[in-house]
Design an enzyme around this catalytic site. Structure first.
Site, PDB file in Angstrom:
ATOM      1  N   GLY A 179     -15.869  -6.326  -1.755  1.00 48.96           N
ATOM      2  CA  GLY A 179     -16.392  -5.075  -1.216  1.00 48.96           C
ATOM      3  C   GLY A 179     -16.288  -3.928  -2.206  1.00 48.96           C
ATOM      4  O   GLY A 179     -17.223  -3.119  -2.333  1.00 48.96           O
ATOM      5  N   ASP A 183     -14.351   5.277  -1.551  1.00 48.64           N
ATOM      6  CA  ASP A 183     -13.984   4.682  -2.849  1.00 48.64           C
ATOM      7  C   ASP A 183     -15.013   5.053  -3.920  1.00 48.64           C
ATOM      8  O   ASP A 183     -14.636   5.353  -5.066  1.00 48.64           O
ATOM      9  CB  ASP A 183     -13.953   3.151  -2.764  1.00 48.64           C
ATOM     10  N   SER A 235       0.819  -1.216   0.000  1.00 46.37           N
ATOM     11  CA  SER A 235       0.000   0.000   0.000  1.00 46.37           C
ATOM     12  C   SER A 235       0.854   1.268   0.000  1.00 46.37           C
ATOM     13  O   SER A 235       1.803   1.399   0.774  1.00 46.37           O
ATOM     14  CB  SER A 235      -0.910   0.014   1.233  1.00 46.37           C
ATOM     15  N   SER A 247      -0.611   4.100   0.714  1.00 45.44           N
ATOM     16  CA  SER A 247      -1.360   5.049   1.562  1.00 45.44           C
ATOM     17  C   SER A 247      -0.482   5.710   2.628  1.00 45.44           C
ATOM     18  O   SER A 247      -0.597   6.923   2.834  1.00 45.44           O
ATOM     19  CB  SER A 247      -2.555   4.353   2.212  1.00 45.44           C
ATOM     20  N   LYS A 286     -13.246  -4.812   3.678  1.00 48.13           N
ATOM     21  CA  LYS A 286     -14.209  -3.703   3.602  1.00 48.13           C
ATOM     22  C   LYS A 286     -15.625  -4.109   3.999  1.00 48.13           C
ATOM     23  O   LYS A 286     -16.362  -3.306   4.578  1.00 48.13           O
ATOM     24  CB  LYS A 286     -14.203  -3.103   2.192  1.00 48.13           C
TER      25      LYS A 286
HETATM   26  P1  NDP Z   1     -12.022  -8.438  -1.934  1.00 44.67           P
HETATM   27  O1  NDP Z   1     -11.008  -9.318  -1.316  1.00 44.67           O
HETATM   28  O2  NDP Z   1     -13.256  -8.094  -1.155  1.00 44.67           O
HETATM   29  O3  NDP Z   1     -12.518  -9.128  -3.334  1.00 44.67           O
HETATM   30  C1  NDP Z   1     -11.589  -9.644  -4.224  1.00 44.67           C
HETATM   31  C2  NDP Z   1     -12.296 -10.125  -5.498  1.00 44.67           C
HETATM   32  O4  NDP Z   1     -11.275 -10.543  -6.419  1.00 44.67           O
HETATM   33  C3  NDP Z   1     -13.214 -11.336  -5.301  1.00 44.67           C
HETATM   34  O5  NDP Z   1     -14.348 -11.182  -6.126  1.00 44.67           O
HETATM   35  C4  NDP Z   1     -12.357 -12.512  -5.787  1.00 44.67           C
HETATM   36  O6  NDP Z   1     -13.105 -13.569  -6.326  1.00 44.67           O
HETATM   37  C5  NDP Z   1     -11.595 -11.850  -6.903  1.00 44.67           C
HETATM   38  N1  NDP Z   1     -10.322 -12.521  -7.221  1.00 44.67           N
HETATM   39  C6  NDP Z   1      -9.247 -12.695  -6.408  1.00 44.67           C
HETATM   40  N2  NDP Z   1      -8.254 -13.332  -7.045  1.00 44.67           N
HETATM   41  C7  NDP Z   1      -8.719 -13.572  -8.314  1.00 44.67           C
HETATM   42  C8  NDP Z   1      -8.169 -14.209  -9.468  1.00 44.67           C
HETATM   43  N3  NDP Z   1      -6.935 -14.727  -9.436  1.00 44.67           N
HETATM   44  N4  NDP Z   1      -8.905 -14.259 -10.601  1.00 44.67           N
HETATM   45  C9  NDP Z   1     -10.158 -13.726 -10.626  1.00 44.67           C
HETATM   46  N5  NDP Z   1     -10.739 -13.119  -9.555  1.00 44.67           N
HETATM   47  C10 NDP Z   1     -10.038 -13.052  -8.422  1.00 44.67           C
HETATM   48  O7  NDP Z   1     -11.255  -7.109  -2.400  1.00 44.67           O
HETATM   49  P2  NDP Z   1     -11.811  -5.634  -2.640  1.00 44.67           P
HETATM   50  O8  NDP Z   1     -13.106  -5.729  -3.359  1.00 44.67           O
HETATM   51  O9  NDP Z   1     -11.765  -4.839  -1.399  1.00 44.67           O
HETATM   52  O10 NDP Z   1     -10.679  -5.007  -3.598  1.00 44.67           O
HETATM   53  C11 NDP Z   1     -10.457  -5.467  -4.919  1.00 44.67           C
HETATM   54  C12 NDP Z   1      -9.188  -4.825  -5.464  1.00 44.67           C
HETATM   55  O11 NDP Z   1      -9.353  -3.431  -5.692  1.00 44.67           O
HETATM   56  C13 NDP Z   1      -8.020  -4.958  -4.491  1.00 44.67           C
HETATM   57  O12 NDP Z   1      -6.893  -5.404  -5.224  1.00 44.67           O
HETATM   58  C14 NDP Z   1      -7.821  -3.539  -3.965  1.00 44.67           C
HETATM   59  O13 NDP Z   1      -6.478  -3.285  -3.612  1.00 44.67           O
HETATM   60  C15 NDP Z   1      -8.262  -2.699  -5.160  1.00 44.67           C
HETATM   61  N6  NDP Z   1      -8.720  -1.349  -4.775  1.00 44.67           N
HETATM   62  C16 NDP Z   1      -7.929  -0.255  -5.049  1.00 44.67           C
HETATM   63  C17 NDP Z   1      -8.322   1.019  -4.675  1.00 44.67           C
HETATM   64  C18 NDP Z   1      -7.445   2.204  -4.945  1.00 44.67           C
HETATM   65  O14 NDP Z   1      -7.459   3.144  -4.163  1.00 44.67           O
HETATM   66  N7  NDP Z   1      -6.713   2.227  -6.033  1.00 44.67           N
HETATM   67  C19 NDP Z   1      -9.616   1.268  -4.001  1.00 44.67           C
HETATM   68  C20 NDP Z   1     -10.388   0.065  -3.822  1.00 44.67           C
HETATM   69  C21 NDP Z   1      -9.935  -1.184  -4.170  1.00 44.67           C
HETATM   70  P3  NDP Z   1     -13.831 -14.691  -5.382  1.00 44.67           P
HETATM   71  O15 NDP Z   1     -15.087 -14.038  -4.877  1.00 44.67           O
HETATM   72  O16 NDP Z   1     -14.090 -15.796  -6.340  1.00 44.67           O
HETATM   73  O17 NDP Z   1     -12.840 -15.039  -4.298  1.00 44.67           O
END
Ligand code: NDP
Length: 261
Positions: free
Chosen positions: A128, A106, A24, A26, A75
């Site tokens: 999330g 976000d 991060s 941040s 989240k």
């Molecule tokens: P979560 O952990 O809540 O969700 C992750 C999602 O990614 C799930 O739907 C999961 O699928 C899917 N996933 C994980 N690995 C894979 C893979 N190899 N192939 C396909 N799908 C996959 O995370 P968040 O929703 O909180 O965040 C998602 C991303 O967004 C993070 O990487 C975060 O860092 C980024 N982000 C960046 C921000 C910024 O400020 N730039 C702001 C907000 C988010 P499944 O349900 O099947 O496990």
């Protein structure tokens, strides 16, 4: 050390909590904001595994922390533990301590960075962030289609969000002016599957991740002639909105962007 385990975090003012959290930017961004405004505050990265958030927030509040940003995968857990979050979004990324008031920066931060006219949009992921941004896109006038590798989680997301979201049986970007990667696949050096040959040339491929994590997805999109955008602008905007929510002062966006570029 780039991060602390939550049981070992020293006293401080603000932090980002998540797992993984070492990547991060941040802390660097918020420390630059404090420095540019002459504020004597600290902002740390603290690793909190899934399931530990309630205990971690209690400990951080007890050692004087005034707020945390919440990142992957916490989240939704944070929404359940706090007050004030939007139930349609079901996820919060900004929490005030010790009172556990929370908000989601976000969603509004993402809309500030988005330069695409409303139309069909494909959202990848069902975590999330996917849920919060799918609702934000719907509110902006997009017709949201959503694909997640775990279909059950995609269906649960649409049921809970209360907005019309079409769950896709495959990652089909036909007709979409926006393909939003809201998965965390990039953190494992992977890109989520997309049927790229159906993508509209000139559409925008937007990855919420920034830095190396965004490259697998954005590289595939660029090879098919799509426009690309990573999550750096979103990082700054959601961080600036969190700064303003906590401190009731205008955030120095220029200094924050300079610190993370
Ligand atoms: P979560 O952990 O809540 O969700 C992750 C999602 O990614 C799930 O739907 C999961 O699928 C899917 N996933 C994980 N690995 C894979 C893979 N190899 N192939 C396909 N799908 C996959 O995370 P968040 O929703 O909180 O965040 C998602 C991303 O967004 C993070 O990487 C975060 O860092 C980024 N982000 C960046 C921000 C910024 O400020 N730039 C702001 C907000 C988010 P499944 O349900 O099947 O496990």
């Amino acid at each position: 050390m780039s991060f602390f385990e939550w049981r070992e975090a020293p006293p401080g003012d603000f932090a980002v909590v998540g797992d993984p959290v070492a990547h991060s930017l941040s802390p660097r961004m918020h420390q630059a904001a404090y420095a540019s405004m002459g504020l004597d505050l600290t902002y740390r990265a603290v690793r909190v595994p899934r399931g530990d958030l309630a205990a971690a927030l209690q400990r951080l509040a007890g050692t004087g922390y005034r707020g945390v940003n919440v990142t992957v995968p916490l989240k939704e857990e944070a929404f359940a533990l706090t007050r004030g979050g939007d139930p349609r979004l079901g996820a919060v990324n900004t929490v005030a301590l010790p009172g556990l008031e929370a908000t989601n920066t976000d969603a509004p931060g993402f809309l500030v960075t988005l330069d695409v006219e409303p139309g069909p949009a494909l959202v990848l992921g069902a975590g999330g962030s996917a849920r919060a941004l799918a609702v934000a896109l719907h509110d902006r006038g997009f017709q949201v289609r959503l694909f997640n590798r775990s279909a059950d989680r995609a269906r649960a997301l649409t049921d809970r969000s209360g907005v019309p979201i079409l769950v896709m049986p495959e990652p089909d970007p036909s007709d979409c002016s926006l393909i939003l990667n809201a998965t965390s696949a990039g953190l494992q050096g992977q890109a989520p599957k997309v049927i790229w040959e159906r993508a509209v040339p000139g559409a925008l491929a937007y990855d919420l991740l920034y830095g190396p994590g965004s490259r697998p997805f954005l590289k595939e999109a660029a090879q098919r002639g799509l426009r690309t955008q990573d999550g750096l602008g979103l990082l700054v905007e959601q961080g600036a909105l969190a700064f303003e929510w906590w401190l009731q002062a205008q955030a120095p966006r220029g200094a924050m962007m300079e610190a993370v570029q």
